[in-house]
Design a protein around this motif. Structure first.
Motif, PDB file in Angstrom:
ATOM      1  N   THR A 140       0.806  -1.227   0.000  1.00 25.25           N
ATOM      2  CA  THR A 140       0.000   0.000   0.000  1.00 25.25           C
ATOM      3  C   THR A 140       0.836   1.274   0.000  1.00 25.25           C
ATOM      4  O   THR A 140       0.318   2.354  -0.257  1.00 25.25           O
ATOM      5  CB  THR A 140      -0.905   0.026   1.232  1.00 25.25           C
ATOM      6  N   LYS A 141       2.129   1.139   0.320  1.00 25.50           N
ATOM      7  CA  LYS A 141       3.057   2.272   0.476  1.00 25.50           C
ATOM      8  C   LYS A 141       2.721   3.132   1.695  1.00 25.50           C
ATOM      9  O   LYS A 141       3.352   4.168   1.899  1.00 25.50           O
ATOM     10  CB  LYS A 141       3.093   3.170  -0.778  1.00 25.50           C
ATOM     11  N   LYS A 142       1.754   2.705   2.502  1.00 19.37           N
ATOM     12  CA  LYS A 142       1.402   3.442   3.704  1.00 19.37           C
ATOM     13  C   LYS A 142       2.386   3.151   4.841  1.00 19.37           C
ATOM     14  O   LYS A 142       3.135   2.173   4.789  1.00 19.37           O
ATOM     15  CB  LYS A 142      -0.020   3.089   4.139  1.00 19.37           C
ATOM     16  N   ILE A 143       2.360   4.010   5.877  1.00 17.93           N
ATOM     17  CA  ILE A 143       3.249   3.866   7.020  1.00 17.93           C
ATOM     18  C   ILE A 143       2.581   2.971   8.074  1.00 17.93           C
ATOM     19  O   ILE A 143       1.392   3.106   8.373  1.00 17.93           O
ATOM     20  CB  ILE A 143       3.582   5.239   7.632  1.00 17.93           C
ATOM     21  N   HIS A 144       3.381   2.052   8.644  1.00 23.07           N
ATOM     22  CA  HIS A 144       2.898   1.142   9.673  1.00 23.07           C
ATOM     23  C   HIS A 144       3.857   1.168  10.858  1.00 23.07           C
ATOM     24  O   HIS A 144       5.033   1.531  10.715  1.00 23.07           O
ATOM     25  CB  HIS A 144       2.769  -0.280   9.124  1.00 23.07           C
ATOM     26  N   PHE A 145       3.342   0.753  12.040  1.00 20.47           N
ATOM     27  CA  PHE A 145       4.105   0.887  13.277  1.00 20.47           C
ATOM     28  C   PHE A 145       4.119  -0.435  14.043  1.00 20.47           C
ATOM     29  O   PHE A 145       3.173  -1.220  13.972  1.00 20.47           O
ATOM     30  CB  PHE A 145       3.495   1.982  14.169  1.00 20.47           C
ATOM     31  N   SER A 146       5.214  -0.637  14.783  1.00 20.22           N
ATOM     32  CA  SER A 146       5.337  -1.803  15.657  1.00 20.22           C
ATOM     33  C   SER A 146       6.165  -1.403  16.870  1.00 20.22           C
ATOM     34  O   SER A 146       7.051  -0.538  16.768  1.00 20.22           O
ATOM     35  CB  SER A 146       6.004  -2.958  14.906  1.00 20.22           C
ATOM     36  N   PHE A 147       5.904  -2.024  18.034  1.00 22.53           N
ATOM     37  CA  PHE A 147       6.590  -1.649  19.281  1.00 22.53           C
ATOM     38  C   PHE A 147       7.783  -2.558  19.569  1.00 22.53           C
ATOM     39  O   PHE A 147       7.734  -3.769  19.326  1.00 22.53           O
ATOM     40  CB  PHE A 147       5.602  -1.709  20.457  1.00 22.53           C
ATOM     41  N   GLU A 148       8.827  -1.965  20.110  1.00 21.01           N
ATOM     42  CA  GLU A 148       9.982  -2.701  20.629  1.00 21.01           C
ATOM     43  C   GLU A 148       9.582  -3.296  21.986  1.00 21.01           C
ATOM     44  O   GLU A 148       8.932  -2.649  22.794  1.00 21.01           O
ATOM     45  CB  GLU A 148      11.178  -1.755  20.790  1.00 21.01           C
ATOM     46  N   PRO A 149       9.964  -4.559  22.266  1.00 21.26           N
ATOM     47  CA  PRO A 149       9.579  -5.182  23.544  1.00 21.26           C
ATOM     48  C   PRO A 149      10.126  -4.418  24.759  1.00 21.26           C
ATOM     49  O   PRO A 149      11.225  -3.845  24.712  1.00 21.26           O
ATOM     50  CB  PRO A 149      10.209  -6.570  23.467  1.00 21.26           C
ATOM     51  N   ILE A 150       9.362  -4.412  25.851  1.00 26.20           N
ATOM     52  CA  ILE A 150       9.822  -3.845  27.115  1.00 26.20           C
ATOM     53  C   ILE A 150      11.043  -4.629  27.586  1.00 26.20           C
ATOM     54  O   ILE A 150      11.075  -5.858  27.532  1.00 26.20           O
ATOM     55  CB  ILE A 150       8.702  -3.918  28.177  1.00 26.20           C
ATOM     56  N   GLY A 151      12.042  -3.924  28.054  1.00 30.81           N
ATOM     57  CA  GLY A 151      13.260  -4.578  28.543  1.00 30.81           C
ATOM     58  C   GLY A 151      14.293  -4.855  27.479  1.00 30.81           C
ATOM     59  O   GLY A 151      15.351  -5.430  27.767  1.00 30.81           O
ATOM     60  N   SER A 152      14.043  -4.450  26.244  1.00 32.45           N
ATOM     61  CA  SER A 152      15.010  -4.670  25.175  1.00 32.45           C
ATOM     62  C   SER A 152      16.272  -3.853  25.420  1.00 32.45           C
ATOM     63  O   SER A 152      16.225  -2.713  25.891  1.00 32.45           O
ATOM     64  CB  SER A 152      14.392  -4.259  23.837  1.00 32.45           C
ATOM     65  N   ASN A 153      17.403  -4.441  25.094  1.00 30.23           N
ATOM     66  CA  ASN A 153      18.680  -3.725  25.196  1.00 30.23           C
ATOM     67  C   ASN A 153      19.282  -3.477  23.808  1.00 30.23           C
ATOM     68  O   ASN A 153      20.495  -3.315  23.664  1.00 30.23           O
ATOM     69  CB  ASN A 153      19.662  -4.514  26.065  1.00 30.23           C
TER      70      ASN A 153
END
Length: 402
Positions: A370-383
């Motif tokens: 779609t060429k649209k922007i999408h988002f995803s979260f980094e896990p809590i506690g990631s280093n």
């Protein structure tokens, strides 16, 4: 002196060549190969081609009648013809070019063997091909009798492999290893099969494309014999254009598949031949129909006389980006650059991943569909936050969820 023939004369010469060739016999195809001095008989040559044939600084010219039959005798822009007939660009040695840009000779501990990666080696089995492709990156070796690999040379290579237990994977290339006699091929596979630490053998051959009749029942039986619990045999070939995907090539591929050999394709991105999105998409759709999986799309090497084939680096990125979402993933090649100086291969991908915004712990992506922007979260506690390219506040304001 190259005599210029008319189109009618060229067509008659082609008909005579094809009729005297026992078409399905690989030996007859090789015996009737067309050499450089004969090209004027089978093509209405352009001025650029005449200069290229007379002054090429690269490998010899040769093509099987079968591969010649796929070319257009009157169109200099025919993609198959471009891979057969030299042009004037082949007579130019640019400053940035090198006969051995990957420094394979520097990385060669014994004649005919390149050891670039710790657990893999490239075995240069022979110097001969059915067709001498004008973009060949080993023009310094291919077609040269001085590069002939004798049995003693191969024995030294096998001794080196035996003495280096870290080697697990052997790519058998050339030239074209399937241009060797059946007995020589069987000996090579038997030797590799008997080295305990060698688990993978990859045959690098263009014969399924340029001489599909070479994939005989006999050679398939040999491959099947040594494709066992000790050694897994794969085949990588090189289709560059949809015109190469014929019923003959499909029959050859199916023979290999039936003896348990997976076939992958390593295309080369070539200016004026396949450097547009639809051509590359069509090619890989046809390959999937033949059950050939995409493997690599090579950025052309900086070899002498290659300026007529080289494309901007961005072209490969754009083409692979275009293919995503229009064909299954197994039909999309990895765009790779084999780094000059012996640095090995790196993959170059489209920019689907735009970066990480630490304040909200979100990754930002662009959809291939779609060429649209999408988002995803980094896990809590990631280093791993320092690993990601950071998105500025200004960029975030432009992209953030609404």
């Amino acid at each position: 002196m190259l005599v210029q023939n008319s189109l009618s004369e060229v067509l008659r010469a082609r008909e005579e060549l094809f009729s005297r060739t026992n078409w399905n016999d690989p030996t007859s195809q090789l015996q009737n190969r067309v050499k450089g001095e004969d090209l004027a008989r089978y093509f209405v040559l352009s001025d650029s081609e005449r200069v290229g044939i007379q002054n090429t600084i690269r490998l010899l010219v040769s093509t099987t009648p079968y591969y010649l039959s796929l070319s257009d005798p009157s169109d200099p822009n025919c993609p198959i013809r471009r891979m057969i007939v030299p042009t004037k660009e082949e007579a130019i040695f640019s400053l940035e070019e090198s006969a051995d840009p990957l420094e394979e000779e520097r990385l060669s501990p014994v004649r005919g063997l390149t050891h670039m990666y710790p657990n893999r080696v490239l075995l240069f089995s022979n110097h001969s091909c059915s067709v001498y492709c004008r973009h060949c990156m080993r023009g310094r070796k291919v077609s040269s009798n001085e590069e002939r690999m004798e049995k003693s040379d191969l024995e030294s290579a096998f001794d080196y492999i035996r003495n280096h237990p870290e080697i697990e994977d052997v790519v058998v290339s050339g030239g074209d290893p399937l241009n060797l006699a059946d007995l020589r091929i069987e000996w090579i596979l038997k030797e590799l099969n008997q080295i305990p630490h060698v688990k993978i053998c990859r045959l690098g051959t263009r014969n399924p494309v340029t001489l599909p009749f070479r994939i005989t029942d006999a050679i398939c039986q040999i491959i099947e014999k040594y494709n066992d619990d000790n050694l897994s045999i794969f085949c990588n070939t090189q289709f560059n254009h949809p015109k190469e995907c014929t019923k003959e090539t499909k029959e050859a591929i199916l023979k290999l598949l039936k003896v348990g050999v997976s076939v992958g394709n390593q295309a080369v991105l070539l200016k004026g031949i396949n450097d547009d999105e639809e051509t590359m998409l069509t090619l890989h759709k046809k390959l999937l129909e033949m059950r050939v999986r995409a493997y690599y799309l090579y950025d052309p090497e900086l070899i002498p006389g290659s300026r007529g084939f080289r494309t901007p680096l961005a072209r490969g990125i754009e083409i692979v980006e275009y293919m995503r979402g229009k064909i299954g993933g197994m039909g999309i090649p990895q765009f790779v650059n084999d780094l000059p100086g012996g640095g090995g291969k790196i993959t170059i991908g489209a920019n689907w991943y735009l970066g990480f915004y630490p304040k909200t712990r979100q990754h930002v992506f662009r959809s291939a569909v779609t060429k649209k922007i999408h988002f995803s979260f980094e896990p809590i506690g990631s280093n791993k936050e320092s690993y990601y390219p950071k998105i500025s506040d200004e960029e975030w304001e432009k992209w953030k969820p609404r």
